[in-house]
Enzyme design. Sequence first.
Site, PDB file in Angstrom:
ATOM      1  N   GLU A  11      35.753   4.217 -30.545  1.00 56.00           N
ATOM      2  CA  GLU A  11      35.179   3.927 -28.782  1.00 56.00           C
ATOM      3  C   GLU A  11      35.229   5.214 -28.222  1.00 56.00           C
ATOM      4  OE1 GLU A  11      32.048   2.154 -28.736  1.00 56.00           O
ATOM      5  OE2 GLU A  11      31.945   0.849 -30.379  1.00 56.00           O
ATOM      6  N   ASP A  12      35.157   5.997 -29.015  1.00 58.58           N
ATOM      7  CA  ASP A  12      35.596   7.316 -27.852  1.00 58.58           C
ATOM      8  C   ASP A  12      36.846   7.826 -27.137  1.00 58.58           C
ATOM      9  OD1 ASP A  12      33.026   8.422 -29.022  1.00 58.58           O
ATOM     10  OD2 ASP A  12      31.604   6.910 -27.019  1.00 58.58           O
ATOM     11  N   ALA A  13      38.088   6.802 -27.676  1.00 60.47           N
ATOM     12  CA  ALA A  13      39.189   7.097 -26.750  1.00 60.47           C
ATOM     13  C   ALA A  13      39.154   8.333 -27.045  1.00 60.47           C
ATOM     14  CB  ALA A  13      39.776   5.642 -26.666  1.00 60.47           C
TER      15      ALA A  13
END
Length: 852
Positions: free
Chosen positions: A465-467
């Site tokens: 999730e985009d981390a």
Amino acid sequence: MFQVKRFSFAGASSENDGRVMTVLQDVFLANVEVCQDNFRPKCIYVAVMLRRIMDAILNKDAMDDKDYVGNKRIELSGQLISLLFEDLFKTMIAEVKKAVDNILTKPSRSSRFDFAQCIIKDSITHGLERTLSTGNFNIKRFKMDSKGMTQVLARLSFIGCLGHMTRIKPQFEKTRKVSGPRALQPSQWGMLCPCDTPEGEPCGLIKNLALMTHVTTDEEESPLISLCYCLGVEGLEVLSGEELHTPYSFLVLFNGNILGKHRKPQHFAAAMRKLRRAGKIGEFVSVFVNEKQHCVYIASDGGRVCRPLVIADKGISRVKEHHMLELKAGVRTFDDFLSDGLIEYLDVNEENNSLIALYEEEATTETTHIEIEPLTLLGVIAGLIPYPHHNQSPRNTYQCAMGKQAMGNIAYNQLHRMDSLLYLLVYPQRPLLTTKTIELVGYDKLGAGQNATVAVMSYSGYDIEDAIVMNKASLDRGFGRCIHMKRYCAVNQKYDNNTQDRILRPNRDGFDSGPMRVLDDDGLAAPGEIIRRNDILINKQVPIVTRGQFKSALHDSEFKSVPQRYDGPQGESCVVDKVALCSDKHNNLCFKFLIRHTRRPEVGDKFSSRHGQKGVCGTIVQQEDFPFSERGICPDLIMNPHGFPSRMTVGKMIELLGGKAGVSCGRFHYGSAFGEPGGHADKVEAISETLVRMGFSYDGKDFIYSGITGCPLQAYIFMGPIYYQKLKHMVLDKMHARGSGPRVSLTRQPTEGKARNGGLRVGEMERDCLIAYGASMLLYERLMISSDPFEVQVCRVCGLLGYYNHKLKTGICSSCKNGDNISTMKLPYACKLLIQELQSMNIVPRLKLAEA
């Protein structure tokens, strides 16, 4: 009560007739003047209006679009302040007149009449100050009442400040859910930025000017009107009905007023434009021939948006090579281009009469104008995005919102400022892949980000999730490090009874000497001292009695100690950066402390590239465990490849390629919007050639070794520099937890928010989840035991709340007047409060109890 003044008119047969004539003359269509009781211009104006209405009913295409940018006018700050000043000035004169009349009507006056005594001092100043400080814009004469007209200029980043100055705010309530005013208008092209609008409630209503837009100001009308009559406009007084309706004669309207008719409208418009290009009339006067309505519109009023375009004669640009050489040499300026008739400003309406080519190569013989540069279609903030025309459109809008939150430099004097809140990046860089807009607005000198070497691969599982996975060695070297500056103020107040606050020397030994260790001998915090939470900034004492009779000297016992403490984050050590002394407008001594806190990125801090790809730091990994290329290059951060497919930010991939080519060959590459044909954006083919020439793969992929096993990875990894911004949302400012703490006195429930040490709310949706899960006791505990439990006495007969009598050690019902049928039960205090509030409204809720 309003008193209606009776007007008296000479020559009117009766009072009512006179009043009707006055309304027709001065109020009805006030913009059309009536000279010597000649109502013919007004009649013709009404007839044209009626004709337009009928046309709109019969033909839906003739309807005016109120969201069309050509029909809108922008009010600039100068116009608004001049309107406000005029209102305040006329109000002041009316009050002075009233005061003078009151004095002069008195029959006997002892003192000499002095006109200056009647003028109220500072009334205009106070009115202007009140409007600027509160934002409430009141014009009494026109009953204008608008709120929120002033905004504080946001100085969190240089580009955010610049973008704020190009903002356009509508007079439209943003709560209404309508799509019309929010939609992207085709007439916005080149005038207002299509990308830069906020998300959420005000989406599409708040707009921003494009790069080269100019907002006009009012020009003098009378010379232009006389010029129109010289160029063959015939007044309507001299024409017969038959002549008015000849098919080729067009109505000429000037700023909404009818001047007359013209038999050769195209000839007339061409003559006006010729005069404008020659500089004989103002460069912002617009001439627009509307064939459908048989009208020529001439506009010289303020508030229209217009933009410059290169004039083309039969498709051939008037700007030649030697003009550009003169411009580069500094012999010729932009104004010279205007005065020599090479460039002209067109507003939205006049653009409809012209055929504009995007590039010079695309011009045909019908082309009348050529765009100066297609990148000027976007505004200041959207101009920072490289290759925006390769991205999905909402991503550019997201970047416009986040570019304002990026930390960087805000101004050249940033270290001498005392802002209430300031975020500075320690090592800001200019982007490797730049655009023309970046150079034009000076973002390359005051950047807000750093060029990070990014590897696009999956790593560690902390990158979902985009981390972002970050390299610890890069953080040690200063990547993403920022300074957070906060200002604290204290005032040395003077009071009515001749007393004032005092500042004492700190107590160096004793039980309270710990919090005072940062104080200097003058009782103020010393610059350069390390300060922690609850340390004292200023050792101040306030007199206990501040009203009453005058006091000369006060005893020590008449003061109480109110030291101002530092309320920073727990466990962090900050530094007193500066201490400034000044005086406020009431002539009190004012102290300002600037507290500096250097922060390095930690897990949970928010970062974003220039393509709306935001993510938080998921984990920080030692460099030894990081993958590295065969050249020994280790990335600064690792990004998950799943961020690309659904978002379609191809511009980010081209940025990586362009940055990699730029680093290897030592040249800044460009990625301006729509710049490939004009040479302001490097093509992917050219970038790939550079990469191959420098010994890299043409597609930017590298041969990577695993840092954990030392073996080569099974795939080639896309790796190169991307400009990353650190955003102002940091974990340290948001992190908050609470065991027990303060409660609201009304409902006895925990307070809300981090600032008040509030609780974490279990809302309706969380409650639904717990019900679905079946965790009833947890729910009971969260919603009542941990919130506002309260013990009440309930009567089993009448179902009303009673009270507990401590003398008789028993509960008593107020309405039954006995304690025989009382039960004790637990209830949320808010529920008991609701029951009592309903009782106060004469609604009686009764509780029916059953045995537990």
